[in-house]
Design a protein around this motif. Structure first.
Motif, PDB file in Angstrom:
ATOM      1  N   PRO A 220       0.644  -1.080   0.236  1.00  0.00           N
ATOM      2  CA  PRO A 220      -0.019   0.111   0.042  1.00  0.00           C
ATOM      3  C   PRO A 220       0.850   1.351   0.203  1.00  0.00           C
ATOM      4  CG  PRO A 220       0.144  -1.016   2.135  1.00  0.00           C
ATOM      5  CD  PRO A 220       0.786  -1.744   1.313  1.00  0.00           C
ATOM      6  N   GLY A 221       0.245   2.658  -0.179  1.00  0.00           N
ATOM      7  CA  GLY A 221       0.939   3.732  -0.018  1.00  0.00           C
ATOM      8  C   GLY A 221       1.578   3.665   1.331  1.00  0.00           C
ATOM      9  N   ARG A 222       0.860   3.473   2.324  1.00  0.00           N
ATOM     10  CA  ARG A 222       1.263   3.685   3.593  1.00  0.00           C
ATOM     11  C   ARG A 222       0.874   2.378   4.337  1.00  0.00           C
ATOM     12  NH1 ARG A 222       2.494   9.244   5.347  1.00  0.00           N
ATOM     13  NH2 ARG A 222       2.125  10.701   3.575  1.00  0.00           N
ATOM     14  N   GLY A 223       1.869   2.268   5.486  1.00  0.00           N
ATOM     15  CA  GLY A 223       1.381   0.906   6.481  1.00  0.00           C
ATOM     16  C   GLY A 223       2.190  -0.242   5.826  1.00  0.00           C
ATOM     17  N   PRO A 224       1.844  -1.293   6.534  1.00  0.00           N
ATOM     18  CA  PRO A 224       2.756  -2.577   6.171  1.00  0.00           C
ATOM     19  C   PRO A 224       2.320  -3.186   5.040  1.00  0.00           C
ATOM     20  CG  PRO A 224       0.877  -3.028   7.818  1.00  0.00           C
ATOM     21  CD  PRO A 224       0.965  -1.760   7.754  1.00  0.00           C
ATOM     22  N   ALA A 225       3.343  -3.991   4.592  1.00  0.00           N
ATOM     23  CA  ALA A 225       3.166  -4.800   3.374  1.00  0.00           C
ATOM     24  C   ALA A 225       2.106  -5.894   3.692  1.00  0.00           C
ATOM     25  CB  ALA A 225       4.433  -5.364   2.984  1.00  0.00           C
ATOM     26  N   LEU A 226       1.359  -5.965   2.696  1.00  0.00           N
ATOM     27  CA  LEU A 226       0.110  -6.981   2.836  1.00  0.00           C
ATOM     28  C   LEU A 226       0.505  -8.287   2.170  1.00  0.00           C
ATOM     29  CD1 LEU A 226      -2.770  -4.513   2.342  1.00  0.00           C
ATOM     30  CD2 LEU A 226      -1.622  -5.042   4.547  1.00  0.00           C
ATOM     31  N   THR A 227       0.933  -9.384   2.740  1.00  0.00           N
ATOM     32  CA  THR A 227       1.589 -10.596   2.214  1.00  0.00           C
ATOM     33  C   THR A 227       0.699 -11.788   2.141  1.00  0.00           C
ATOM     34  OG1 THR A 227       2.349 -11.056   4.402  1.00  0.00           O
ATOM     35  CG2 THR A 227       3.721  -9.453   2.964  1.00  0.00           C
ATOM     36  N   THR A 228      -0.620 -11.737   2.329  1.00  0.00           N
ATOM     37  CA  THR A 228      -1.434 -12.752   2.175  1.00  0.00           C
ATOM     38  C   THR A 228      -2.626 -12.338   1.501  1.00  0.00           C
ATOM     39  OG1 THR A 228      -2.472 -12.772   4.097  1.00  0.00           O
ATOM     40  CG2 THR A 228      -0.895 -13.898   4.200  1.00  0.00           C
ATOM     41  N   PRO A 229      -3.775 -13.063   0.707  1.00  0.00           N
ATOM     42  CA  PRO A 229      -4.765 -12.599   0.271  1.00  0.00           C
ATOM     43  C   PRO A 229      -5.645 -12.133   1.139  1.00  0.00           C
ATOM     44  CG  PRO A 229      -4.179 -14.765  -0.928  1.00  0.00           C
ATOM     45  CD  PRO A 229      -3.294 -14.436   0.282  1.00  0.00           C
ATOM     46  N   ALA A 230      -5.679 -12.468   2.339  1.00  0.00           N
ATOM     47  CA  ALA A 230      -6.651 -11.944   3.626  1.00  0.00           C
ATOM     48  C   ALA A 230      -6.106 -10.706   3.970  1.00  0.00           C
ATOM     49  CB  ALA A 230      -6.654 -12.963   4.725  1.00  0.00           C
ATOM     50  N   GLU A 231      -4.864 -10.632   4.044  1.00  0.00           N
ATOM     51  CA  GLU A 231      -4.398  -9.144   4.427  1.00  0.00           C
ATOM     52  C   GLU A 231      -4.711  -8.125   2.979  1.00  0.00           C
ATOM     53  OE1 GLU A 231      -0.209  -9.271   5.197  1.00  0.00           O
ATOM     54  OE2 GLU A 231      -0.747 -10.406   7.268  1.00  0.00           O
ATOM     55  N   VAL A 232      -4.605  -8.539   2.023  1.00  0.00           N
ATOM     56  CA  VAL A 232      -4.918  -7.745   0.626  1.00  0.00           C
ATOM     57  C   VAL A 232      -6.267  -7.260   0.706  1.00  0.00           C
ATOM     58  CG1 VAL A 232      -4.931  -7.786  -1.624  1.00  0.00           C
ATOM     59  CG2 VAL A 232      -3.015  -8.885  -0.726  1.00  0.00           C
ATOM     60  N   ALA A 233      -7.342  -8.357   1.148  1.00  0.00           N
ATOM     61  CA  ALA A 233      -8.620  -7.802   1.218  1.00  0.00           C
ATOM     62  C   ALA A 233      -8.842  -6.964   2.436  1.00  0.00           C
ATOM     63  CB  ALA A 233      -9.476  -9.059   1.323  1.00  0.00           C
ATOM     64  N   ARG A 234      -8.051  -7.132   3.184  1.00  0.00           N
ATOM     65  CA  ARG A 234      -8.293  -6.162   4.713  1.00  0.00           C
ATOM     66  C   ARG A 234      -7.887  -4.788   4.138  1.00  0.00           C
ATOM     67  NH1 ARG A 234      -5.666  -4.139   9.199  1.00  0.00           N
ATOM     68  NH2 ARG A 234      -3.521  -4.998   8.625  1.00  0.00           N
ATOM     69  N   GLY A 235      -6.715  -4.560   3.422  1.00  0.00           N
ATOM     70  CA  GLY A 235      -6.252  -3.291   3.036  1.00  0.00           C
ATOM     71  C   GLY A 235      -7.404  -2.772   2.095  1.00  0.00           C
ATOM     72  N   LEU A 236      -7.798  -3.363   1.354  1.00  0.00           N
ATOM     73  CA  LEU A 236      -8.944  -2.855   0.387  1.00  0.00           C
ATOM     74  C   LEU A 236     -10.138  -2.512   1.101  1.00  0.00           C
ATOM     75  CD1 LEU A 236      -8.287  -5.361  -2.681  1.00  0.00           C
ATOM     76  CD2 LEU A 236      -7.991  -2.906  -2.718  1.00  0.00           C
ATOM     77  N   ASP A 237     -10.638  -3.376   1.973  1.00  0.00           N
ATOM     78  CA  ASP A 237     -11.785  -2.980   2.763  1.00  0.00           C
ATOM     79  C   ASP A 237     -11.545  -1.707   3.467  1.00  0.00           C
ATOM     80  OD1 ASP A 237     -12.872  -5.197   1.531  1.00  0.00           O
ATOM     81  OD2 ASP A 237     -12.427  -6.484   3.469  1.00  0.00           O
ATOM     82  N   TYR A 238     -10.304  -1.704   4.319  1.00  0.00           N
ATOM     83  CA  TYR A 238      -9.998  -0.536   5.077  1.00  0.00           C
ATOM     84  C   TYR A 238     -10.145   0.560   4.310  1.00  0.00           C
ATOM     85  CZ  TYR A 238      -7.085   2.780   7.752  1.00  0.00           C
ATOM     86  OH  TYR A 238      -6.625   3.603   8.463  1.00  0.00           O
ATOM     87  N   THR A 239      -9.534   0.575   3.369  1.00  0.00           N
ATOM     88  CA  THR A 239      -9.366   1.848   2.459  1.00  0.00           C
ATOM     89  C   THR A 239     -10.859   2.260   2.006  1.00  0.00           C
ATOM     90  OG1 THR A 239      -7.210   1.438   1.543  1.00  0.00           O
ATOM     91  CG2 THR A 239      -8.285   3.199   0.202  1.00  0.00           C
ATOM     92  N   ALA A 240     -11.690   1.505   1.593  1.00  0.00           N
ATOM     93  CA  ALA A 240     -13.167   1.725   1.060  1.00  0.00           C
ATOM     94  C   ALA A 240     -13.727   2.140   2.321  1.00  0.00           C
ATOM     95  CB  ALA A 240     -13.825   0.252   0.435  1.00  0.00           C
ATOM     96  N   ASP A 241     -13.804   1.699   3.448  1.00  0.00           N
ATOM     97  CA  ASP A 241     -14.368   2.153   4.526  1.00  0.00           C
ATOM     98  C   ASP A 241     -14.169   3.591   4.802  1.00  0.00           C
ATOM     99  OD1 ASP A 241     -15.781   2.000   6.912  1.00  0.00           O
ATOM    100  OD2 ASP A 241     -14.606   1.042   8.150  1.00  0.00           O
ATOM    101  N   PHE A 242     -12.852   3.853   4.798  1.00  0.00           N
ATOM    102  CA  PHE A 242     -12.411   5.037   5.218  1.00  0.00           C
ATOM    103  C   PHE A 242     -12.810   6.258   4.266  1.00  0.00           C
ATOM    104  CE2 PHE A 242      -9.744   8.889   5.409  1.00  0.00           C
ATOM    105  CZ  PHE A 242      -9.255   8.795   6.728  1.00  0.00           C
TER     106      PHE A 242
END
Length: 321
Positions: A220-242
């Motif tokens: 991502p642009g900021r924050g930890p590297a997302l290294t599993t499909p579940a973490e990728v989904a979490r990053g996308l969900d987090y951004t969409a929620d914000f």
């Protein structure tokens, strides 16, 4: 709220991490400060975002040189913001041949790059170490409208504009063979989304397009590297929620005829419980609310942030009038 930008008091040096994501892909992260992507091919290296100054970029170059002496041939700009692009000159001595950007990013540099450089530095000086080492604006040498594909000795690297969001020129880098996506600030994780130049109504649609890539790892642009499909989904969900929470609050505030201070209070009631603890939240929120109110009021093309406008906005939020 303090009379200075929240970021002016942020002086703590962040610990950087250079993590391998796949055979050829790496992520350079810094505890919520801007991330940089690295692709090391068989004959050359590609950088996704340059860091804010040549002196800061030199530290990343030193990390890369521990792994390879291959020329750093390509720099990709994920968007136009100064903190992402002004370190580019450091790579010229390392073999740089092309600075790649979308047409939309180039147009934003022309329109507002100089104002953004001053504005960002005065807002968040810690992110611009050795500011005096910057020779000027970074200008792309290779432009594209929708997508270009690079072949790095057989490794296909797709550089594409999936849609507007963080800015209207947002660019991502996709390595399909290794299912690694470098998203720039279209995706954040555990850090506030800066939306001062955003296209908020479009952003969720662009995130939906990114989901279709099926990335298994994402920087991502900021924050930890997302290294599993579940973490990728979490990053996308987090951004969409914000993004959707912010814009919904702005639409409600405009419909109710709230002034800026009232709109800020209204937005905090929804945003603080979910996001107040994340990196740079207090820095971003005033700029986020102003842009969200503008877009909800029908201002499609973001107004240019200048150092003077920054101060006017910030002091306006302190006023008790």
């Amino acid at each position: 709220m303090n009379s200075q930008f929240a970021s002016v008091a942020d002086l703590e040096e962040k610990t950087t991490t250079f993590v391998q994501l796949s055979e050829h892909c790496w992520g350079y992260t810094a505890e919520g400060d801007p991330n940089t992507g690295v692709i090391i091919g068989e004959e050359s290296v590609l950088i996704v975002d340059t860091l804010a100054t040549p002196v800061m970029a030199a530290r990343l170059i030193a990390e890369i040189r521990r792994l390879t002496d291959k020329p750093i041939k390509y720099v990709v700009l994920s968007h136009y913001h100064a903190v992402r692009v002004l370190g580019a000159s450091a790579y010229r001595a390392e073999g740089l041949q092309e600075i790649i950007a979308s047409q939309g990013t180039y147009e934003l540099i022309v329109e507002r790059g100089a104002q953004d450089m001053r504005s960002e530095y005065e807002r968040f000086p810690r992110l611009f170490q050795a500011f005096e080492s910057i020779p000027g604006l970074t200008w792309p040498t290779l432009l594209f409208k929708e997508e270009i594909t690079l072949s790095m000795s057989g490794l296909e690297v797709h550089v594409l504009h999936p849609g507007a969001g963080h800015t209207r020129g947002d660019t991502v880098v996709w390595v399909p063979a290794e299912k690694v996506l470098f998203s720039g600030d279209l995706v954040e994780c555990d850090a506030a989304c800066y939306t001062g130049d955003a296209q908020l109504a479009d952003w969720p649609t662009t995130l939906a397009a990114l989901r279709e890539f099926g990335a298994e790892k994402l920087l991502p642009g900021r924050g930890p590297a997302l290294t599993t499909p579940a973490e990728v989904a979490r990053g996308l969900d987090y951004t969409a929620d914000f993004v959707t929470t912010l814009y919904a609050c702005a639409r409600e505030a405009v419909a109710a005829g709230m002034n800026l201070r009232q709109a800020m209070a209204h937005t905090r009631r929804a945003m603080d419980p979910k996001f107040a603890q994340v990196f740079i939240y207090e820095h971003c929120l005033p700029f986020d609310v102003v842009r969200a109110i503008d877009e909800a009021s029908g201002i499609r093309h973001p107004r240019i942030w200048t150092a003077e406008r920054d101060q006017e906005m910030w002091h306006g939020l302190q006023s008790t009038d």
